[in-house]
Every structure is written in C-alpha cells, then in structure tokens.
Design an enzyme around this catalytic site. Structure first.
Site, PDB file in Angstrom:
ATOM      1  CD  GLU A  23      -0.838   0.718   3.648  1.00  0.00           C
ATOM      2  OE1 GLU A  23      -1.266   1.860   3.384  1.00  0.00           O
ATOM      3  OE2 GLU A  23      -0.890   0.219   4.774  1.00  0.00           O
ATOM      4  CE  LYS A  84      -6.274   7.132   6.012  1.00  0.00           C
ATOM      5  NZ  LYS A  84      -6.370   7.338   7.465  1.00  0.00           N
ATOM      6  CB  VAL A 104      -5.468  -1.781   4.438  1.00  0.00           C
ATOM      7  CG1 VAL A 104      -5.909  -3.242   4.355  1.00  0.00           C
ATOM      8  CG2 VAL A 104      -4.110  -1.676   5.131  1.00  0.00           C
ATOM      9  CG  ASP A 136     -12.702   6.332  13.508  1.00  0.00           C
ATOM     10  OD1 ASP A 136     -12.665   5.594  12.507  1.00  0.00           O
ATOM     11  OD2 ASP A 136     -11.828   7.192  13.750  1.00  0.00           O
ATOM     12  CB  SER A 138     -10.385   1.126   9.740  1.00  0.00           C
ATOM     13  OG  SER A 138      -9.767   1.102   8.466  1.00  0.00           O
ATOM     14  CB  ALA A 139     -13.260   1.856   5.003  1.00  0.00           C
ATOM     15  CG  ASP A 140      -7.969  -0.534   6.425  1.00  0.00           C
ATOM     16  OD1 ASP A 140      -8.247   0.181   5.449  1.00  0.00           O
ATOM     17  OD2 ASP A 140      -6.926  -0.409   7.102  1.00  0.00           O
ATOM     18  CE  LYS A 157      -3.165   1.993  11.572  1.00  0.00           C
ATOM     19  NZ  LYS A 157      -3.035   1.229  10.325  1.00  0.00           N
TER      20      LYS A 157
HETATM   21  N1  PSU Z   1      -0.035   0.551   8.671  1.00  0.00           N
HETATM   22  C1  PSU Z   1       1.069   1.288   8.973  1.00  0.00           C
HETATM   23  N2  PSU Z   1       0.997   2.648   8.757  1.00  0.00           N
HETATM   24  C2  PSU Z   1      -0.114   3.246   8.197  1.00  0.00           C
HETATM   25  C3  PSU Z   1      -1.260   2.453   7.865  1.00  0.00           C
HETATM   26  C4  PSU Z   1      -1.150   1.116   8.120  1.00  0.00           C
HETATM   27  O1  PSU Z   1       2.089   0.761   9.459  1.00  0.00           O
HETATM   28  O2  PSU Z   1      -0.096   4.453   7.969  1.00  0.00           O
HETATM   29  C5  PSU Z   1      -2.477   3.073   7.206  1.00  0.00           C
HETATM   30  C6  PSU Z   1      -3.077   2.040   6.252  1.00  0.00           C
HETATM   31  O3  PSU Z   1      -3.130   2.626   4.977  1.00  0.00           O
HETATM   32  C7  PSU Z   1      -4.460   1.755   6.782  1.00  0.00           C
HETATM   33  C8  PSU Z   1      -4.813   3.102   7.332  1.00  0.00           C
HETATM   34  O4  PSU Z   1      -5.330   1.294   5.793  1.00  0.00           O
HETATM   35  O5  PSU Z   1      -3.597   3.461   8.017  1.00  0.00           O
HETATM   36  C9  PSU Z   1      -6.028   3.040   8.217  1.00  0.00           C
HETATM   37  O6  PSU Z   1      -6.594   4.294   8.292  1.00  0.00           O
HETATM   38  P1  PSU Z   1      -8.063   4.496   8.913  1.00  0.00           P
HETATM   39  O7  PSU Z   1      -7.910   4.129  10.352  1.00  0.00           O
HETATM   40  O8  PSU Z   1      -8.381   5.942   8.708  1.00  0.00           O
HETATM   41  O9  PSU Z   1      -8.969   3.582   8.138  1.00  0.00           O
HETATM   42 MN    MN Z   2     -11.563   6.120  10.680  1.00  0.00          MN
END
Ligand code: PSU
Ligand code: MN
Length: 303
Positions: A23, A84, A104, A136, A138-140, A157
């Site tokens: 990614e 993003k 992701v 909140d 994640s859409a992942d 994370k």
């Molecule tokens: N893993 C990492 N660093 C990052 C991310 C993942 O080590 O920056 C990113 C990925 O692109 C993941 C995104 O899809 O953070 C998730 O963001 P959100 O929580 O807004 O969905």
């Molecule tokens: Mn989010």
C-alpha cells in the site's frame, strides 16, 4: 476508467508467478520523509530477494496503478498534497484526476481486481477506541469482507480497540490466523494481549489456506495472516502506553476526526517515543513484506 497494471506485474500474474501488493498510505501518511521512501524501496527489494514481484499500489492523476515505478513511488513519498484514499474515494479521485495514496481497503480492492492474492502492510485499520461514541471503524475491515486477498500484517494498530476489532472480523467472517503463534500481535508490540483461534506453522500452510479459501467458495472475502515482531524488537511497553495516552489526549483536545485520526496518532507516537516507534514500524513493514513474498512463492508452486 481502468486500472493500470505495470507490465512486469501483469506478466507475472498472467504466468502464475508470485506477486505481492504493497500500500502507499503508509508511505505518504504513515511515515515521515525520508524514512518513508527508504521503507518503500526496501520493501520492494526484500520481495524481489524472495523471488516475487512487488506491486506498490497508488493513484496517479486519477488512474489507479498496480505497480508504481520509481518516480511514482517518489511522488507518494515527497508530494505534500497526496490524498489518503480509501476504497470509496477511488471513483472521486478518478473523476478529479488527482494523485492519491491507497489505504489497506483501497489497495486490497485494486490488488484483487488485478488478480493479486498476497498483500503486505504494517498494521490493519480497525475499530477505534471510543467507537461506541465516535462510530470510527476503519473501512479496511469492511473491505476485507468483500475482497479476496490475504493481508500479511502485524495485527491492527495498537492505537485501536483490539478486542472489538477481532469481534468485528469474527462476525463478518474474515479468517484471522497467527503466523507461528496463537497470540494476536499488537503492531508496535509483539502481543496485543488477545489470542487468535488458529495459527499456521509455515509459508506452505499459509499458502494452502489462501488456496482453500477460493476452493471452498469463501474466496470472496479476505484473510488476515498476522505476523508478530520478535519480542526483542518491540517498542518498550511502558513507552508505548505513555505515547498512546498522550496521543489520544491531544487528539481529543484538538478534535481530530475521520481519516486524520490514524496519521495523527502515528505522528504523535514518533514524537513521544523520539523516533523509536519509527524504527519499530519499519521493522514491522519489512518483516511482513518478506513473509508475504515467501507465502506468494509457495502459493505459486501450489496453483
Ligand atoms: N499501517 C502502517 N501505517 C499506516 C497504515 C497502516 O504501518 O499508515 C495506514 C493504512 O493505509 C491503513 C490506514 O489502511 O492506516 C487506516 O486508516 P483508517 O484508520 O483511517 O482507516
Ligand atoms: Mn476512521
């Protein structure tokens, strides 16, 4: 509007040779310059060293690209205005003709569309702490319920609500396995404190799992192959918890919301830990790139 697959990547897919997707959001929004470009290049190099072809995914002038070239990788790492992009943002980026880095969710979607089955990242997005109030999530996670791709990551994370994320994945039918462990990794930490139901013992077993998913008609959803850091490489747990508390406090004070939350917290971590979290984050990403490549090589031998 179509997806551009780099020649080398397309040829490898068509001839059944191993390919690993990477990614670009972690390059543009997850790590500072110049660490980001170093990690991006090193991940690709590690994948090649294992005998697979890397395909870093991103959007250039509206066109989703599966396999960025050197200049495009540099663009993701250095341009200040890179958006993003999650999966839902891809059509908007196409319509506007803008550049963007893929999360992701967006990367998994584009990789699967191109026929790639292995994808490596650092940590998945998930259910955020306080999601009961903020909603909140994640859409992942939703992307994995509809995208046939195996994501090699070090769990979600550690800024997230790990138990809630695991429940979400269970409910939505996304397989989660540990690589040689029954503990779910905690991203910066080797162990999130939560177990997983299954482990795979080596690359071949992981490859057979990916293959079986498709053969059993479950290949419309993804699988999470979680690969922990070695304990001696993890962030000091005390330092981790202090950085997390400071980050969340500041986030609430400043009212950071939506897609800014994850980049904000990762950035705060780097500051609070005086760069230690960066060192660990790089190790995580590179370890996952290497493992994903080994599984891809094994999968190419099976199919
Ligand atoms: N893993 C990492 N660093 C990052 C991310 C993942 O080590 O920056 C990113 C990925 O692109 C993941 C995104 O899809 O953070 C998730 O963001 P959100 O929580 O807004 O969905
Ligand atoms: Mn989010």
């Amino acid at each position: 509007m179509s997806v551009a697959v780099r020649d080398e990547v397309r040829e490898a897919i068509e001839s059944g040779r191993p390919v690993v997707a990477l990614e670009s959001t972690l390059i543009s929004h997850g790590l500072p310059h110049p660490d980001n470009i170093e990690v991006a290049r090193e991940s690709e190099r590690l994948i090649r060293a294992e005998g697979a072809v890397p395909a870093t995914v991103g959007v250039v002038a509206g066109t989703p690209k599966v396999g960025l070239d050197a200049a495009e990788l540099e663009l993701m790492a250095t341009a200040g205005n890179i958006e993003k992009l999650s999966a839902r943002d891809l059509p908007v980026a196409a319509a506007k003709g803008i550049h963007g880095a893929t999360t992701v969710a967006a990367t998994a979607h584009l990789a699967a569309l191109a026929g790639i089955r292995l994808f490596a990242t650092g940590g998945l997005g998930g259910v955020h702490r306080g999601a009961r109030e903020s909603w909140d999530v994640s859409a992942d996670l939703a992307a994995l319920t509809r995208t046939p791709v195996a994501v090699v990551c070090s769990g979600v994370k550690s800024i997230l609500d790990v138990p809630a994320t695991l429940e979400y994945l269970e409910t939505s039918g996304v397989s989660v396995v540990g690589f040689r462990t029954l503990r779910f990794p905690g991203f910066y930490l080797a162990d999130s404190g939560r177990p997983v139901d299954w482990s795979v013992e080596d690359e071949d077993e992981a490859a057979r799992l990916v293959l079986a998913l498709a053969e059993l008609g479950l290949g419309r959803s993804g699988v999470v192959i979680s690969n922990p850091l070695a304990e001696e490489d993890q962030l000091d747990p005390g330092m981790h918890d202090r950085a997390l508390r400071a980050g969340i406090d500041e986030m609430e004070r400043k009212g950071v919301r939506g897609k800014d939350v994850t980049p904000f917290l990762l950035d705060r971590f780097a500051e609070e830990t005086k760069g230690e979290s960066l060192r660990v984050n790089k190790k995580i990403i590179q370890g996952n790139a290497r493992l994903a490549a080994r599984i891809a090589v094994s999968l190419a031998g099976l199919s």
